[in-house]
Design an enzyme around this catalytic site. Structure first.
Site, mmCIF file in Angstrom:
data_model
loop_
_atom_site.group_PDB
_atom_site.id
_atom_site.type_symbol
_atom_site.label_atom_id
_atom_site.label_comp_id
_atom_site.label_asym_id
_atom_site.label_seq_id
_atom_site.Cartn_x
_atom_site.Cartn_y
_atom_site.Cartn_z
ATOM 1 N N LYS A 28 0.689 -1.152 0.000
ATOM 2 C CA LYS A 28 0.054 0.025 0.001
ATOM 3 C C LYS A 28 0.872 1.102 -0.007
ATOM 4 O O LYS A 28 0.964 2.303 -0.554
ATOM 5 C CB LYS A 28 -0.975 -0.060 1.368
ATOM 6 C CG LYS A 28 -1.936 1.050 1.394
ATOM 7 C CD LYS A 28 -3.141 0.621 2.049
ATOM 8 C CE LYS A 28 -2.905 0.644 3.613
ATOM 9 N NZ LYS A 28 -2.692 2.209 4.247
ATOM 10 N N ARG B 175 2.861 5.865 -3.135
ATOM 11 C CA ARG B 175 4.260 6.930 -3.787
ATOM 12 C C ARG B 175 3.843 6.781 -5.248
ATOM 13 O O ARG B 175 4.451 7.540 -5.795
ATOM 14 C CB ARG B 175 5.007 6.370 -2.901
ATOM 15 C CG ARG B 175 5.353 6.865 -1.467
ATOM 16 C CD ARG B 175 6.137 5.883 -0.489
ATOM 17 N NE ARG B 175 6.424 6.384 0.485
ATOM 18 C CZ ARG B 175 5.470 6.422 1.768
ATOM 19 N NH1 ARG B 175 4.489 5.526 1.536
ATOM 20 N NH2 ARG B 175 5.632 6.752 2.836
ATOM 21 N N GLY C 79 -4.545 8.172 5.928
ATOM 22 C CA GLY C 79 -3.845 9.191 6.373
ATOM 23 C C GLY C 79 -2.413 9.365 5.633
ATOM 24 O O GLY C 79 -2.170 10.397 5.362
ATOM 25 N N ARG D 234 -8.030 12.253 13.022
ATOM 26 C CA ARG D 234 -6.511 12.058 13.279
ATOM 27 C C ARG D 234 -5.952 13.320 13.119
ATOM 28 O O ARG D 234 -6.273 14.274 12.542
ATOM 29 C CB ARG D 234 -6.373 10.810 12.249
ATOM 30 C CG ARG D 234 -6.907 9.721 12.324
ATOM 31 C CD ARG D 234 -6.340 8.623 11.350
ATOM 32 N NE ARG D 234 -4.969 8.270 11.448
ATOM 33 C CZ ARG D 234 -4.239 7.415 10.557
ATOM 34 N NH1 ARG D 234 -5.256 6.928 9.432
ATOM 35 N NH2 ARG D 234 -3.107 7.238 10.692
ATOM 36 N N SER E 49 7.637 9.483 11.815
ATOM 37 C CA SER E 49 6.569 9.055 10.921
ATOM 38 C C SER E 49 7.060 9.399 9.532
ATOM 39 O O SER E 49 7.344 10.360 8.860
ATOM 40 C CB SER E 49 5.375 10.168 11.141
ATOM 41 O OG SER E 49 4.611 10.232 10.142
ATOM 42 N N ASP F 120 2.364 -1.148 11.902
ATOM 43 C CA ASP F 120 1.103 -1.756 11.434
ATOM 44 C C ASP F 120 0.582 -3.268 11.564
ATOM 45 O O ASP F 120 -0.539 -3.576 11.335
ATOM 46 C CB ASP F 120 0.828 -1.374 10.004
ATOM 47 C CG ASP F 120 0.790 0.141 9.338
ATOM 48 O OD1 ASP F 120 0.501 0.852 10.196
ATOM 49 O OD2 ASP F 120 1.257 0.340 8.271
ATOM 50 N N ARG G 48 -5.738 1.600 18.264
ATOM 51 C CA ARG G 48 -5.277 0.204 18.028
ATOM 52 C C ARG G 48 -5.001 -0.380 19.535
ATOM 53 O O ARG G 48 -5.117 -1.645 19.472
ATOM 54 C CB ARG G 48 -4.282 0.011 16.974
ATOM 55 C CG ARG G 48 -4.739 0.161 15.661
ATOM 56 C CD ARG G 48 -3.995 -0.257 14.635
ATOM 57 N NE ARG G 48 -4.614 -0.093 13.227
ATOM 58 C CZ ARG G 48 -3.980 0.142 12.089
ATOM 59 N NH1 ARG G 48 -2.712 0.142 11.929
ATOM 60 N NH2 ARG G 48 -4.672 0.346 10.914
ATOM 61 N N ARG H 178 -7.083 -3.503 9.621
ATOM 62 C CA ARG H 178 -6.044 -4.368 10.470
ATOM 63 C C ARG H 178 -6.677 -4.741 11.623
ATOM 64 O O ARG H 178 -6.191 -6.086 12.062
ATOM 65 C CB ARG H 178 -4.531 -3.532 10.796
ATOM 66 C CG ARG H 178 -4.187 -2.915 9.513
ATOM 67 C CD ARG H 178 -2.513 -2.726 9.410
ATOM 68 N NE ARG H 178 -2.269 -1.839 8.325
ATOM 69 C CZ ARG H 178 -2.024 -2.342 7.028
ATOM 70 N NH1 ARG H 178 -2.414 -3.453 6.754
ATOM 71 N NH2 ARG H 178 -1.678 -1.242 6.128
HETATM 72 C C1 S3P Z 1 2.800 4.908 6.356
HETATM 73 C C2 S3P Z 1 3.427 5.357 7.456
HETATM 74 C C3 S3P Z 1 3.126 4.880 8.822
HETATM 75 C C4 S3P Z 1 2.080 3.594 8.644
HETATM 76 C C5 S3P Z 1 0.908 3.798 7.669
HETATM 77 C C6 S3P Z 1 1.592 3.858 6.241
HETATM 78 C C7 S3P Z 1 3.094 5.358 5.011
HETATM 79 O O1 S3P Z 1 2.205 5.887 9.317
HETATM 80 O O2 S3P Z 1 1.347 3.354 9.777
HETATM 81 O O3 S3P Z 1 -0.090 2.850 7.480
HETATM 82 O O4 S3P Z 1 2.906 4.798 4.038
HETATM 83 O O5 S3P Z 1 4.027 6.317 4.984
HETATM 84 P P1 S3P Z 1 3.151 6.888 10.103
HETATM 85 O O6 S3P Z 1 4.083 7.751 9.291
HETATM 86 O O7 S3P Z 1 1.948 7.961 10.808
HETATM 87 O O8 S3P Z 1 4.010 6.498 11.076
#
Ligand code: S3P
Length: 432
Positions: free
Chosen positions: A23, A28, A95, A123, A168, A320, A351, A393
């Protein structure tokens, strides 16, 4: 909302599976393809609710996307010159879409509004909004910009140096995508290296960046004004989706081969943890695909498992996978503990709460902390009603728990698996 009923314990698993593509990489590939000059081809792109949200936003910004007969995506890049969207952009449940696109929209002089579904609107967004404002973007939104919907008017950015305290990858990626159209250098320092797909993929698009692993943290630096050159991207299978099947194989008897899985060290912490617990998990046929390490994962089930600790530093590489790891912990000998994982509270659901509540309902002994949980094992799990909170999840982790538990398990909102893994329940049938 569809309820699914599962009956356990299953006798064993058998066969091989190529779970859907990653994903993070699929998001990206579409975003970087849209930013590039020329046409990018994306092979084995994940078609799920989250990635489709990214695709529809990209299209609303004037990017032409076609799909050929083999399902390859052809993205005609706009070289960072997008059209002002005519309506509100909706990141739905994703997100990654919201935060990465905020970085992209911050480079554009026009007005845009970004929103999301009920979960995403809860969020926190200040983690990207604050540094993007510091770079020069005008962003407003609910709760002083912390919650969606937000409005963005960007352009004329300048590079900044930012400490990414929460490690993050979404924040890091957002700032890198903005930094490519900022004056000067954009630098992101993180205490632990978060998933580095943006860095790797930008390299494939011809962008020069410097990564420095050092004492005070991991650093990535890039110079503004660089162009992305269209390329071909192959998306490997998602280790976060494969984790559910790997866990099922570890907890039941039998053998499973999970094909073409991304095993980037910033993502495969779950598999390393399983080995530490005593599970038989082996990488075979290791290779590199589009700058990412990929392997087939061979899992043999039924080995005795022992409790483990997970520290804050280890969390990003398995963030995750925490719900499914908690399920495995509940069936392992001793007291397992996860600490430094408060980020789990602000994912698609809380979670920590969801894991603790559902494991308890199945008869496990669990302690809840603000930043994690402890699980006392081994428990003989019993079937129960599972509350997913609409979180894909949680649904998949507790579907696995239901299959190894004694009796009937009801998953309250099974459709939420569409977020990352629309064929999850069908794939389950293939290996049981
Ligand atoms: C992700 C980064 C992570 C992850 C999310 C996907 C990404 O989140 O938990 O499922 O694709 O960059 P955070 O950047 O908030 O840690």
């Amino acid at each position: 909302m569809k309820t699914i009923e599962l009956e356990g314990p299953v006798k064993g698993v058998k066969g091989e599976l190529r779970v859907p593509s990653d994903k993070s990489i699929s998001h990206r590939a579409v975003i970087l393809g849209a930013l590039a000059k020329g046409t990018t081809k994306v092979y084995s792109w994940l078609r799920s609710a989250d990635t489709l949200a990214t695709l529809s936003i990209i299209k609303a910004l004037g990017v032409e996307v076609k799909e050929d007969a083999e399902g390859v995506l052809l993205i005609k890049g706009k070289n960072y010159v997008f059209e002002e969207p005519k309506d509100v952009l909706n990141a739905e449940n994703s997100g990654t879409t919201a935060r990465l696109m905020m970085g992209v929209l911050s480079t554009q002089p026009f007005f845009s509004v970004l929103t999301g579904d009920e979960s995403l609107r809860r969020r926190p967004m200040l983690r990207v909004v604050e540094p993007l404002r510091e770079m020069g973007a005008f962003i407003d939104g609910r709760e002083k910009g912390n919650k969606l919907p937000v409005s963005i008017r960007g352009g004329d950015l300048k590079g900044i140096s930012f400490f990414n305290k929460k490690a993050s990858a979404q924040v890091k990626s957002s700032l890198m995508l903005a930094g490519l159209r900022a004056e000067g250098i954009t630098e992101i320092v993180e205490p632990v290296l978060s998933r580095d797909h943006t860095e790797r993929m930008l390299g494939a698009f011809g962008v020069k960046l410097t990564t420095i692993p050092e004492e005070r943290g991991h650093i990535v630096k890039l110079k503004g004004g660089q162009e992305l050159v269209a390329t071909d991207i192959f998306c490997p299978a998602d280790p976060s989706s494969a984790a559910f099947f790997c866990a099922l194989a570890v907890l039941a008897q039998g053998e499973l081969l999970l094909k073409d899985v991304l095993v980037n060290p910033t993502r495969d912490g779950f598999y390393r943890k399983l080995r530490e617990m005593g599970a038989d998990v082996e990488y075979v046929n290791e290779r590199e695909v589009s700058g990412e390490p990929v392997a087939d994962i061979k899992v043999k089930g039924g080995k005795p498992l022992k409790a483990v600790k997970v520290s804050g530093e280890e969390v990003p590489s398995m963030i995750d996978e925490m719900p499914i790891l908690a399920v495995v912990m509940s069936m392992s000998e001793g007291r397992s503990e996860v600490r430094g994982a408060s980020e789990l509270r602000v994912k698609e659901s809380d979670r920590i709460k969801a894991v603790v509540e559902n494991l308890r309902a199945m008869g496990a002994v669990v302690e809840e902390f603000e930043d994690g949980f402890a699980v006392e094992g081994p428990s003989k799990l019993k079937g129960s009603k599972v509350k997913t909170y609409g979180d894909h999840r949680i649904a998949m982790a507790f579907a696995v728990a239901g299959l190894v538990a004694e009796g009937k398990t009801l998953i309250d909102d099974a459709d939420c698996v569409n977020i990352s893994y629309p064929s999850f329940f069908n794939d389950l049938k293939k290996i049981l």
